[in-house]
Scaffold this motif. Structure first.
Motif, PDB file in Angstrom:
ATOM      1  N   ALA A 176      -6.824  83.040 -17.293  1.00 47.19           N
ATOM      2  CA  ALA A 176      -5.573  82.306 -17.321  1.00 47.19           C
ATOM      3  C   ALA A 176      -5.171  81.287 -18.563  1.00 47.19           C
ATOM      4  O   ALA A 176      -4.326  80.943 -19.100  1.00 47.19           O
ATOM      5  N   GLN A 177      -6.423  81.133 -19.230  1.00 44.58           N
ATOM      6  CA  GLN A 177      -6.557  80.332 -20.459  1.00 44.58           C
ATOM      7  C   GLN A 177      -6.717  81.209 -21.901  1.00 44.58           C
ATOM      8  O   GLN A 177      -6.557  80.577 -22.731  1.00 44.58           O
ATOM      9  N   VAL A 178      -6.915  82.481 -21.528  1.00 42.19           N
ATOM     10  CA  VAL A 178      -6.743  83.394 -22.836  1.00 42.19           C
ATOM     11  C   VAL A 178      -5.440  83.496 -23.507  1.00 42.19           C
ATOM     12  O   VAL A 178      -4.473  84.061 -22.727  1.00 42.19           O
ATOM     13  N   ASP A 179      -5.368  83.458 -24.572  1.00 44.20           N
ATOM     14  CA  ASP A 179      -4.097  83.358 -25.418  1.00 44.20           C
ATOM     15  C   ASP A 179      -4.005  84.766 -26.020  1.00 44.20           C
ATOM     16  O   ASP A 179      -3.071  85.517 -26.123  1.00 44.20           O
ATOM     17  N   TYR A 180      -5.404  85.347 -26.780  1.00 45.10           N
ATOM     18  CA  TYR A 180      -5.103  86.592 -27.202  1.00 45.10           C
ATOM     19  C   TYR A 180      -6.568  87.193 -27.007  1.00 45.10           C
ATOM     20  O   TYR A 180      -7.629  86.539 -27.311  1.00 45.10           O
ATOM     21  N   VAL A 181      -6.540  88.542 -27.438  1.00 42.67           N
ATOM     22  CA  VAL A 181      -7.870  89.278 -27.450  1.00 42.67           C
ATOM     23  C   VAL A 181      -7.574  90.291 -28.404  1.00 42.67           C
ATOM     24  O   VAL A 181      -6.738  91.157 -28.484  1.00 42.67           O
ATOM     25  N   ARG A 182      -8.628  90.475 -29.465  1.00 41.14           N
ATOM     26  CA  ARG A 182      -8.803  91.451 -30.368  1.00 41.14           C
ATOM     27  C   ARG A 182      -9.810  92.509 -30.241  1.00 41.14           C
ATOM     28  O   ARG A 182     -11.003  91.958 -29.984  1.00 41.14           O
ATOM     29  N   VAL A 183      -9.646  93.581 -30.144  1.00 41.09           N
ATOM     30  CA  VAL A 183     -10.599  94.629 -30.083  1.00 41.09           C
ATOM     31  C   VAL A 183     -10.297  95.898 -30.935  1.00 41.09           C
ATOM     32  O   VAL A 183      -9.254  96.072 -31.874  1.00 41.09           O
ATOM     33  N   ARG A 184     -11.489  96.400 -31.280  1.00 43.55           N
ATOM     34  CA  ARG A 184     -11.547  97.657 -32.008  1.00 43.55           C
ATOM     35  C   ARG A 184     -10.981  97.619 -33.528  1.00 43.55           C
ATOM     36  O   ARG A 184     -10.208  98.400 -34.023  1.00 43.55           O
ATOM     37  N   GLY A 185     -11.187  96.454 -34.019  1.00 45.73           N
ATOM     38  CA  GLY A 185     -11.075  96.521 -35.414  1.00 45.73           C
ATOM     39  C   GLY A 185     -12.011  95.935 -36.451  1.00 45.73           C
ATOM     40  O   GLY A 185     -13.113  95.894 -36.000  1.00 45.73           O
ATOM     41  N   SER A 186     -11.812  95.398 -37.549  1.00 43.35           N
ATOM     42  CA  SER A 186     -12.771  95.111 -38.474  1.00 43.35           C
ATOM     43  C   SER A 186     -13.609  94.001 -37.858  1.00 43.35           C
ATOM     44  O   SER A 186     -14.892  93.951 -38.081  1.00 43.35           O
ATOM     45  N   GLN A 187     -13.324  92.827 -37.337  1.00 39.83           N
ATOM     46  CA  GLN A 187     -13.781  91.859 -36.775  1.00 39.83           C
ATOM     47  C   GLN A 187     -14.877  92.074 -35.696  1.00 39.83           C
ATOM     48  O   GLN A 187     -16.002  91.773 -35.718  1.00 39.83           O
ATOM     49  N   VAL A 188     -14.465  93.147 -34.894  1.00 46.04           N
ATOM     50  CA  VAL A 188     -15.096  93.910 -33.792  1.00 46.04           C
ATOM     51  C   VAL A 188     -16.469  94.667 -34.342  1.00 46.04           C
ATOM     52  O   VAL A 188     -17.528  94.490 -34.266  1.00 46.04           O
ATOM     53  N   ALA A 189     -16.142  95.237 -35.502  1.00 46.04           N
ATOM     54  CA  ALA A 189     -17.014  96.204 -36.184  1.00 46.04           C
ATOM     55  C   ALA A 189     -18.173  95.317 -36.867  1.00 46.04           C
ATOM     56  O   ALA A 189     -19.515  95.472 -36.665  1.00 46.04           O
ATOM     57  N   THR A 190     -17.852  94.164 -37.521  1.00 46.62           N
ATOM     58  CA  THR A 190     -18.766  93.425 -38.221  1.00 46.62           C
ATOM     59  C   THR A 190     -19.278  92.722 -36.937  1.00 46.62           C
ATOM     60  O   THR A 190     -20.797  92.246 -37.160  1.00 46.62           O
ATOM     61  N   GLY A 191     -18.729  92.292 -35.946  1.00 46.85           N
ATOM     62  CA  GLY A 191     -19.547  91.333 -34.864  1.00 46.85           C
ATOM     63  C   GLY A 191     -20.697  92.329 -34.423  1.00 46.85           C
ATOM     64  O   GLY A 191     -21.475  91.963 -34.049  1.00 46.85           O
ATOM     65  N   LYS A 192     -20.229  93.670 -34.165  1.00 44.96           N
ATOM     66  CA  LYS A 192     -21.266  94.732 -33.619  1.00 44.96           C
ATOM     67  C   LYS A 192     -22.609  94.717 -34.385  1.00 44.96           C
ATOM     68  O   LYS A 192     -23.670  94.846 -34.130  1.00 44.96           O
ATOM     69  N   GLN A 193     -22.077  94.680 -36.101  1.00 42.94           N
ATOM     70  CA  GLN A 193     -23.523  94.702 -36.799  1.00 42.94           C
ATOM     71  C   GLN A 193     -24.394  93.504 -36.711  1.00 42.94           C
ATOM     72  O   GLN A 193     -25.638  93.529 -36.843  1.00 42.94           O
ATOM     73  N   ILE A 194     -23.594  92.264 -36.790  1.00 44.17           N
ATOM     74  CA  ILE A 194     -24.418  91.135 -36.572  1.00 44.17           C
ATOM     75  C   ILE A 194     -25.104  91.113 -35.303  1.00 44.17           C
ATOM     76  O   ILE A 194     -26.385  90.662 -35.352  1.00 44.17           O
ATOM     77  N   LEU A 195     -24.441  91.536 -34.176  1.00 44.49           N
ATOM     78  CA  LEU A 195     -25.230  91.590 -32.971  1.00 44.49           C
ATOM     79  C   LEU A 195     -26.535  92.474 -32.852  1.00 44.49           C
ATOM     80  O   LEU A 195     -27.645  92.051 -32.598  1.00 44.49           O
ATOM     81  N   LYS A 196     -26.386  93.555 -33.512  1.00 37.41           N
ATOM     82  CA  LYS A 196     -27.318  94.499 -33.445  1.00 37.41           C
ATOM     83  C   LYS A 196     -28.325  94.042 -34.324  1.00 37.41           C
ATOM     84  O   LYS A 196     -29.635  94.303 -33.932  1.00 37.41           O
ATOM     85  N   ASP A 197     -28.115  93.741 -35.517  1.00 39.68           N
ATOM     86  CA  ASP A 197     -29.296  93.293 -36.621  1.00 39.68           C
ATOM     87  C   ASP A 197     -29.761  91.790 -36.295  1.00 39.68           C
ATOM     88  O   ASP A 197     -31.165  91.726 -36.621  1.00 39.68           O
ATOM     89  N   ILE A 198     -29.061  90.742 -35.935  1.00 38.36           N
ATOM     90  CA  ILE A 198     -29.716  89.364 -35.640  1.00 38.36           C
ATOM     91  C   ILE A 198     -30.032  89.250 -34.419  1.00 38.36           C
ATOM     92  O   ILE A 198     -30.853  88.466 -33.955  1.00 38.36           O
ATOM     93  N   PHE A 199     -29.586  89.825 -33.547  1.00 35.97           N
ATOM     94  CA  PHE A 199     -29.597  89.439 -31.719  1.00 35.97           C
ATOM     95  C   PHE A 199     -29.990  90.732 -31.201  1.00 35.97           C
ATOM     96  O   PHE A 199     -29.226  90.882 -30.316  1.00 35.97           O
ATOM     97  N   PRO A 200     -31.241  91.598 -31.562  1.00 39.48           N
ATOM     98  CA  PRO A 200     -30.987  93.085 -30.979  1.00 39.48           C
ATOM     99  C   PRO A 200     -31.323  92.866 -29.708  1.00 39.48           C
ATOM    100  O   PRO A 200     -31.440  93.739 -28.831  1.00 39.48           O
TER     101      PRO A 200
END
Length: 202
Positions: A176-200
């Motif tokens: 109920a407190q969520v205003d927006y969610v972004r999925v399947r774009g550049s922020q998500v792609a870079t986030g996936k890379q950071i999570l994979k490389d830095i927090f494997p």
């Protein structure tokens, strides 16, 4: 521009969806940042847009709480400019580098029913990062990370801070407190890379 009523906003979103035209969605205070896109879904609480960035290319999907939208605009000079940029993006084959249209073609049901629940479940089930903006921070901060838990009431996100990569942080927020969610774009792609490389391992 003066704040519009929710009924006026819904009317403009529905028209943009019906006509397949670009729309500006202003859901954050100030004019420095707003969303531009094609409306592909509208439910009692949220709208879903194919997000178009300033280069004229698709930058994922965004689901925005209608009650958080201050106003919308259609047929502006800026939208004409973005539309021209999309022609260039099509011509040089970078309009949909994240294959969002292909995803929607294969999963049209994501644009029907509970839009927020749909994108959250999709990201949770496929272990895809998301960007979450909340009513509390109103665009001053959003969170990029992976859903650690999800139910009908709240989500728990393991997110990273670009200025402090010492560990992942945890953030639980009521849906109920969520205003927006972004999925399947550049922020998500870079986030996936950071999570994979830095927090494997996390």
């Amino acid at each position: 521009m003066a704040k519009m009523t929710e009924n006026q906003i819904r009317e403009q979103l529905a028209l943009a969806k019906q006509q397949g035209t670009l729309i500006e969605v202003h859901n954050l205070p100030g004019d420095d940042y707003f969303n531009v896109g094609f409306v592909v879904g509208l439910d009692p609480t949220f709208c879903m847009l194919i997000s178009i960035d300033w280069d004229g290319k698709i930058n994922g999907l965004i689901v925005v709480r209608v009650a958080s939208i201050l106003y919308t605009e259609r047929q502006t000079d800026y939208l004409v400019t973005v539309s021209e940029k999309t022609k260039v993006a099509h011509h040089y084959h970078y309009f949909d580098i994240w294959q969002v249209q292909r995803f929607l073609d294969k999963h049209p049901q994501i644009t029907q029913g509970n839009l927020l629940g749909n994108v959250l479940r999709d990201s949770y089930e496929h272990d895809l990062p998301i960007v979450v903006g909340t009513r509390k921070y109103k665009g001053n901060d959003d969170f990029i990370g992976r859903l650690a838990a999800l139910d009908r009431v709240k989500l728990t996100l393991h997110y990273f801070n670009e200025h402090d990569l010492s560990s992942l942080w945890e953030y639980s927020v009521l849906l109920a407190q969520v205003d927006y969610v972004r999925v399947r774009g550049s922020q998500v792609a870079t986030g996936k890379q950071i999570l994979k490389d830095i927090f494997p391992e996390e």
